[in-house]
Design a protein around this motif. Structure first.
Motif, PDB file in Angstrom:
ATOM      1  N   PRO A 104      -3.043 -10.526 -14.863  1.00  0.00           N
ATOM      2  CA  PRO A 104      -3.360 -11.251 -13.630  1.00  0.00           C
ATOM      3  C   PRO A 104      -2.798 -10.536 -12.405  1.00  0.00           C
ATOM      4  CG  PRO A 104      -1.607 -12.360 -14.825  1.00  0.00           C
ATOM      5  CD  PRO A 104      -2.122 -11.286 -15.732  1.00  0.00           C
ATOM      6  N   PRO A 105      -3.533 -10.487 -11.301  1.00  0.00           N
ATOM      7  CA  PRO A 105      -3.013  -9.872 -10.081  1.00  0.00           C
ATOM      8  C   PRO A 105      -1.817 -10.655  -9.545  1.00  0.00           C
ATOM      9  CG  PRO A 105      -5.083 -11.000  -9.652  1.00  0.00           C
ATOM     10  CD  PRO A 105      -4.902 -11.011 -11.131  1.00  0.00           C
ATOM     11  N   ASP A 106      -0.998 -10.007  -8.749  1.00  0.00           N
ATOM     12  CA  ASP A 106       0.229 -10.634  -8.255  1.00  0.00           C
ATOM     13  C   ASP A 106      -0.034 -11.947  -7.532  1.00  0.00           C
ATOM     14  OD1 ASP A 106       1.395  -8.410  -9.270  1.00  0.00           O
ATOM     15  OD2 ASP A 106       2.104  -7.583  -7.376  1.00  0.00           O
ATOM     16  N   SER A 107      -1.184 -12.065  -6.899  1.00  0.00           N
ATOM     17  CA  SER A 107      -1.490 -13.274  -6.130  1.00  0.00           C
ATOM     18  C   SER A 107      -2.028 -14.405  -6.987  1.00  0.00           C
ATOM     19  CB  SER A 107      -2.508 -12.952  -5.037  1.00  0.00           C
ATOM     20  OG  SER A 107      -3.712 -12.459  -5.616  1.00  0.00           O
ATOM     21  N   GLN A 108      -2.295 -14.152  -8.290  1.00  0.00           N
ATOM     22  CA  GLN A 108      -2.875 -15.179  -9.160  1.00  0.00           C
ATOM     23  C   GLN A 108      -2.051 -15.413 -10.427  1.00  0.00           C
ATOM     24  OE1 GLN A 108      -6.991 -13.307  -9.071  1.00  0.00           O
ATOM     25  NE2 GLN A 108      -7.558 -15.460  -8.839  1.00  0.00           N
ATOM     26  N   CYS A 109      -0.763 -15.143 -10.344  1.00  0.00           N
ATOM     27  CA  CYS A 109       0.114 -15.451 -11.475  1.00  0.00           C
ATOM     28  C   CYS A 109       0.400 -16.954 -11.521  1.00  0.00           C
ATOM     29  CB  CYS A 109       1.424 -14.674 -11.364  1.00  0.00           C
ATOM     30  SG  CYS A 109       1.237 -12.891 -11.581  1.00  0.00           S
ATOM     31  N   TYR A 110       0.836 -17.433 -12.680  1.00  0.00           N
ATOM     32  CA  TYR A 110       1.162 -18.855 -12.891  1.00  0.00           C
ATOM     33  C   TYR A 110      -0.043 -19.754 -12.609  1.00  0.00           C
ATOM     34  CZ  TYR A 110       5.563 -16.497 -11.792  1.00  0.00           C
ATOM     35  OH  TYR A 110       6.591 -15.595 -11.719  1.00  0.00           O
ATOM     36  N   GLU A 111      -1.230 -19.280 -12.958  1.00  0.00           N
ATOM     37  CA  GLU A 111      -2.456 -19.994 -12.599  1.00  0.00           C
ATOM     38  C   GLU A 111      -3.390 -20.071 -13.811  1.00  0.00           C
ATOM     39  OE1 GLU A 111      -4.859 -22.115 -11.362  1.00  0.00           O
ATOM     40  OE2 GLU A 111      -3.863 -21.523  -9.495  1.00  0.00           O
ATOM     41  N   ASP A 112      -3.701 -21.300 -14.260  1.00  0.00           N
ATOM     42  CA  ASP A 112      -4.568 -21.502 -15.417  1.00  0.00           C
ATOM     43  C   ASP A 112      -6.000 -21.046 -15.194  1.00  0.00           C
ATOM     44  OD1 ASP A 112      -2.961 -22.511 -17.459  1.00  0.00           O
ATOM     45  OD2 ASP A 112      -3.090 -24.567 -16.735  1.00  0.00           O
ATOM     46  N   GLN A 113      -6.484 -21.148 -13.977  1.00  0.00           N
ATOM     47  CA  GLN A 113      -7.908 -20.966 -13.713  1.00  0.00           C
ATOM     48  C   GLN A 113      -8.420 -19.568 -14.051  1.00  0.00           C
ATOM     49  OE1 GLN A 113      -8.867 -22.185  -9.747  1.00  0.00           O
ATOM     50  NE2 GLN A 113      -7.899 -24.180  -9.959  1.00  0.00           N
ATOM     51  N   ILE A 114      -7.539 -18.594 -14.150  1.00  0.00           N
ATOM     52  CA  ILE A 114      -7.983 -17.244 -14.502  1.00  0.00           C
ATOM     53  C   ILE A 114      -8.508 -17.199 -15.932  1.00  0.00           C
ATOM     54  CG2 ILE A 114      -7.278 -14.823 -14.656  1.00  0.00           C
ATOM     55  CD1 ILE A 114      -4.986 -15.443 -12.807  1.00  0.00           C
ATOM     56  N   TYR A 115      -7.877 -17.982 -16.828  1.00  0.00           N
ATOM     57  CA  TYR A 115      -8.191 -17.868 -18.251  1.00  0.00           C
ATOM     58  C   TYR A 115      -8.796 -19.135 -18.868  1.00  0.00           C
ATOM     59  CZ  TYR A 115      -5.179 -13.806 -17.711  1.00  0.00           C
ATOM     60  OH  TYR A 115      -4.625 -12.620 -17.279  1.00  0.00           O
TER      61      TYR A 115
ATOM     62  N   GLY B 243       8.550 -16.572 -22.955  1.00  0.00           N
ATOM     63  CA  GLY B 243       9.109 -17.323 -21.837  1.00  0.00           C
ATOM     64  C   GLY B 243       9.560 -16.454 -20.690  1.00  0.00           C
ATOM     65  N   ALA B 244      10.019 -15.231 -20.988  1.00  0.00           N
ATOM     66  CA  ALA B 244      10.500 -14.340 -19.924  1.00  0.00           C
ATOM     67  C   ALA B 244       9.365 -13.799 -19.072  1.00  0.00           C
ATOM     68  CB  ALA B 244      11.295 -13.182 -20.529  1.00  0.00           C
ATOM     69  N   ILE B 245       8.154 -13.716 -19.635  1.00  0.00           N
ATOM     70  CA  ILE B 245       7.011 -13.171 -18.889  1.00  0.00           C
ATOM     71  C   ILE B 245       5.931 -14.231 -18.685  1.00  0.00           C
ATOM     72  CG2 ILE B 245       7.423 -10.793 -19.603  1.00  0.00           C
ATOM     73  CD1 ILE B 245       5.298 -11.164 -21.775  1.00  0.00           C
ATOM     74  N   LEU B 246       6.297 -15.484 -18.835  1.00  0.00           N
ATOM     75  CA  LEU B 246       5.345 -16.589 -18.700  1.00  0.00           C
ATOM     76  C   LEU B 246       4.641 -16.542 -17.345  1.00  0.00           C
ATOM     77  CD1 LEU B 246       4.442 -19.286 -20.155  1.00  0.00           C
ATOM     78  CD2 LEU B 246       6.104 -20.428 -18.654  1.00  0.00           C
ATOM     79  N   GLY B 247       3.321 -16.616 -17.374  1.00  0.00           N
ATOM     80  CA  GLY B 247       2.540 -16.670 -16.140  1.00  0.00           C
ATOM     81  C   GLY B 247       2.177 -15.334 -15.549  1.00  0.00           C
ATOM     82  N   LYS B 248       2.704 -14.237 -16.117  1.00  0.00           N
ATOM     83  CA  LYS B 248       2.497 -12.909 -15.517  1.00  0.00           C
ATOM     84  C   LYS B 248       1.704 -11.975 -16.412  1.00  0.00           C
ATOM     85  CE  LYS B 248       6.913 -12.699 -15.284  1.00  0.00           C
ATOM     86  NZ  LYS B 248       8.306 -12.247 -15.111  1.00  0.00           N
ATOM     87  N   THR B 249       1.211 -12.484 -17.535  1.00  0.00           N
ATOM     88  CA  THR B 249       0.479 -11.651 -18.489  1.00  0.00           C
ATOM     89  C   THR B 249      -0.734 -12.409 -19.016  1.00  0.00           C
ATOM     90  OG1 THR B 249       2.064 -12.443 -20.136  1.00  0.00           O
ATOM     91  CG2 THR B 249       2.383 -10.214 -19.303  1.00  0.00           C
ATOM     92  N   GLY B 250      -1.720 -11.663 -19.491  1.00  0.00           N
ATOM     93  CA  GLY B 250      -2.908 -12.257 -20.075  1.00  0.00           C
ATOM     94  C   GLY B 250      -2.777 -12.412 -21.574  1.00  0.00           C
ATOM     95  N   PRO B 251      -3.677 -13.160 -22.211  1.00  0.00           N
ATOM     96  CA  PRO B 251      -3.572 -13.409 -23.647  1.00  0.00           C
ATOM     97  C   PRO B 251      -3.698 -12.150 -24.499  1.00  0.00           C
ATOM     98  CG  PRO B 251      -5.650 -14.256 -22.763  1.00  0.00           C
ATOM     99  CD  PRO B 251      -4.796 -13.893 -21.597  1.00  0.00           C
ATOM    100  N   ALA B 252      -4.519 -11.191 -24.081  1.00  0.00           N
ATOM    101  CA  ALA B 252      -4.630  -9.947 -24.846  1.00  0.00           C
ATOM    102  C   ALA B 252      -3.304  -9.186 -24.822  1.00  0.00           C
ATOM    103  CB  ALA B 252      -5.751  -9.080 -24.288  1.00  0.00           C
ATOM    104  N   GLN B 253      -2.657  -9.158 -23.667  1.00  0.00           N
ATOM    105  CA  GLN B 253      -1.347  -8.512 -23.573  1.00  0.00           C
ATOM    106  C   GLN B 253      -0.331  -9.205 -24.484  1.00  0.00           C
ATOM    107  OE1 GLN B 253      -1.175  -8.909 -19.175  1.00  0.00           O
ATOM    108  NE2 GLN B 253      -0.527  -6.759 -19.191  1.00  0.00           N
TER     109      GLN B 253
END
Length: 458
Positions: free
Chosen positions: A423-434, A141-151
């Motif tokens: 995810p790059p800073d401009s594409q955080c909190y975005e489902d479409q990346i994954y 929850g603390a890093i929600l939207g700012k990391t990828g699933p592998a991370q």
């Protein structure tokens, strides 16, 4: 912004390879070490003169069902408030918890149920694995939207080991009582995640600010998670406690504490809100703080009044934290706490640990009678005084904070490895990346954002 072919290829391979590697490794370890315990093994159970109704399954499984629903439905939907990150909130919760259940069975098994070269598992080990998964999801929850699933999988790989080690030190070596996990689950998970977020600080996150809010229907989805957690929290705190009066008392104390935190949340939210209006962020989260704050002391003789007082205090602190402390945390300390886990799990978890110190210090034979042995066996046996138990409880809190802080730093360094897909800073909190998102070329935000402040909850 179009991504490079190399980045797309890395994303295509990274998650599948990591999932297959982790699953293969855990499967091999299960084959070598994991066996059914006496309550589960057909030969061992029927070797003794047992009635099937005596099997621990019938006493523990109802609580396990409730805890399991909290992990997969409660936590998943509670984090679905972000307007364009619902698939990831629920989906990555599913992925992380499924892996954590397997890995924690091994880690906790080596610490608590390793005999004769094998780990023995049953319904109680399933409950304990769910608790560990809960700590991992709090950190998520603390890093929600700012990391990828592998991370996130690598975070879980490290955190489960440190969770198991911290739990072993507190419960087995120090003799700390923490049935509902104010320290081992909430405090550890929150501060591991917060330190992780600090290490992974994104200075250009403002570029994704327009995705960080909620819309009407996403807040309704998050309330589904809140209601599931609120209803089942008495089972969460009582699941590992001693059967009988201890478990009964834990349910009652949690039940009353949750009602009080809900009342204080509504009161404080209206008091500090614009024009006296309620904020759904507060209701979704701070109303649950009553369950966190009695995690350590719920099986103790807290008294119904004490449970109400603790819950009211936790709801108040949590609500004020969302309103005033979260902005300071980001602007001054550089911790971008997406879900506000510091307010729901961090501060109430520390308060719960301190409440446990107080109640343990007041434990007497007169108050507990013969029940003292089931709650504080070391005091009942004369190996410790009540004051000594209280000191051990306090020391357990400091140990947890150290494990969480060091672990968060190590996790941050691991997740910052350049080959990991972040995810790059401009594409955080975005489902479409994954995710394959229906209508992904359309604007998914079907309504106005709540404009006053960024949505921070957990």
């Amino acid at each position: 912004m179009a991504e490079t072919p190399r980045r797309a290829a890395g994303r295509r391979l990274q998650l599948p390879l990591l999932c297959l590697l982790l699953q293969g490794a855990t499967a091999i370890l299960f084959a070598v070490f994991v066996r059914y315990n006496r309550e589960t093994d057909a030969a061992l159970w029927h070797w003794g003169n047992h009635s099937n109704a005596d099997n621990e399954f019938y006493f523990r499984y109802p609580s396990f069902q409730d805890v399991h629903a909290m992990i997969f439905v409660g936590f998943g939907f509670l984090m679905a408030f972000l307007q364009r990150y619902g698939f990831s909130s629920v989906g990555f919760t599913f992925l992380l918890a499924a892996f954590a259940l397997q890995w924690s069975t091994l880690v906790q098994g080596f610490f608590h149920s390793f005999h004769g070269g094998h780990i023995y598992v049953g319904v109680e080990s399933m409950i304990n694995a769910d608790f560990c998964a809960g700590a991992v999801l709090i950190s998520f929850g603390a890093i929600l939207g700012k990391t990828g699933p592998a991370q996130l999988l690598l975070m879980a790989l490290l955190e489960v080991v440190l969770f198991g080690l911290n739990e072993f030190v507190l419960l087995s070596l120090l003799g700390v009582k923490d049935a509902g996990g104010s320290m081992t689950i909430h405090t550890f998970g929150a501060y591991f995640g917060l330190v992780l977020s600090w290490v992974l600080y994104k200075p250009q996150l403002e570029k994704s600010k327009h995705h960080q809010g909620s819309v009407y229907h996403s807040d309704l989805f998050a309330m589904i998670g809140t209601i599931f957690l609120w209803i089942f929290w008495p089972s969460f705190n009582s699941a590992p406690t001693t059967l009988g009066n201890g478990q009964h008392r834990t349910v009652l104390n949690t039940y009353y504490s949750l009602t009080a935190s809900t009342l204080s949340t509504f009161a404080l939210s209206a008091l500090v809100g614009q024009d006296g209006r309620l904020d759904m962020v507060h209701v979704q989260n701070a109303a649950l703080a009553g369950g966190v704050v009695v995690g350590t002391s719920a099986e103790m003789m807290l008294t119904p009044f004490g449970a109400l007082a603790a819950g009211f205090l936790a709801g108040t602190v949590s609500t004020l934290g969302y309103k005033f402390f979260t902005p300071i945390l980001e602007s001054k300390i550089k911790v971008q706490d997406t879900c506000g886990v510091h307010n729901l799990h961090g501060m109430p978890g520390v308060l719960g640990a301190l409440l446990g110190v107080l109640v343990a210090g007041l434990a007497t034979h007169e108050a507990y009678g013969d029940g003292l042995e089931s709650v504080f066996p070391l005091i009942a046996e004369g190996q410790r005084s009540a004051m000594s138990q209280a000191i051990h409880q306090l020391f357990g809190l400091f140990v947890t904070l150290i494990f969480a802080s060091v672990g968060g730093c190590l996790g941050g360094l691991l997740l910052k490895l350049p080959f990991l897909d972040s995810p790059p800073d401009s594409q955080c909190y975005e489902d479409q990346i994954y995710w394959e998102v229906p209508g992904e070329h359309e604007d998914l935000a079907q309504g106005p954002l709540r404009a006053e402040e960024p949505d921070t909850q957990a």
